[in-house]
Structures are given as C-alpha cells and as structure tokens.
Scaffold this motif. Structure first.
Motif: not given
Length: 129
Positions: A80-90
């Motif tokens: 998608t060329k979008q950042p992975v949401p930081a909340e999802e990463m955490t």
C-alpha cells in the motif's frame, strides 16, 4: 533470513538459507517478520498478528533458541506504500514478547519523519512491559 524459509521449508533450497544453520554460524539471525510482505493475499490486521504467531511457533519448533533470533518487523506496508500504524507495530511487539521473543527490530526507520513515532514504539522495546 526470509520468513518463508521458516514457514515453508521447501524454500530453503531456493534461497540457500536455513535457520538452524544460520543460528549455528552466527551470534544472531535476523528474521524478516513482515506479514504484509510475505503473503500473496492482502492480510487484515488480525491475520497479520496470527501470521506472526505462527512464525514464532515455527521458530520454536526448529529448536533454535529465541535468544539467538531477531524478529525484524516492517514499518511500511510496501503493497500500500503506507506506514504500518505504530499501534499495530507495538501490538506485534507485545505478542512476540509474550511468546518469548527477546530481540526486536524494525525496518525502515524514517527518523527524519519520526516514522514510526519514537514515543509510541520506544516503550514497546522494553522487556519490562
């Protein structure tokens, strides 16, 4: 190390990679724990977390000690060329730590744009959490 080498053992020959052999030869083996990159079909957030859980289970099944691995998470969804949401990463980091993973990393780190936001992901790196 590509995650597919762990989740699909037949691919070890294609990539000339093996988790047990890497673990025997190196102090640490970085595993590209990138659910949105490895799967042919787009995943939901829930499916991505489930994929990570399965990856950890396969690493455990390999008898390679988790403390000899580094789970490298993706900070960008390249489809998608979008950042992975930081909340999802955490959430991913929390899941991995609950499974016994000690060493975490992410890529890419866009520190100039504060992506992922350091104030959100930094506490998730702590083993105290």
């Amino acid at each position: 190390l590509y995650a597919g080498v762990i989740t699909r053992p037949e691919s070890q020959q294609w990539f000339a990679q093996s988790l047990p052999k890497f673990a025997a030869a190196y102090d640490y083996t970085a595993i590209m724990a990138m659910p949105y990159m490895e799967n042919e079909q787009p995943l939901s957030r829930k499916e991505a977390a489930r994929w990570l859980g399965k990856l950890v289970a396969e690493v455990k099944r390999s008898n390679v000690p988790l403390d000899k691995t580094v789970f490298e998470l993706q900070a960008v969804n390249w489809r998608t060329k979008q950042p992975v949401p930081a909340e999802e990463m955490t959430d991913w980091m929390t899941l991995l730590k609950k499974e016994g993973v000690k060493n975490l990393a992410y890529y890419p780190d866009n520190f100039l744009q504060d992506q992922p936001p350091l104030k959100t992901v930094k506490p998730a790196f702590s083993v105290q959490r």
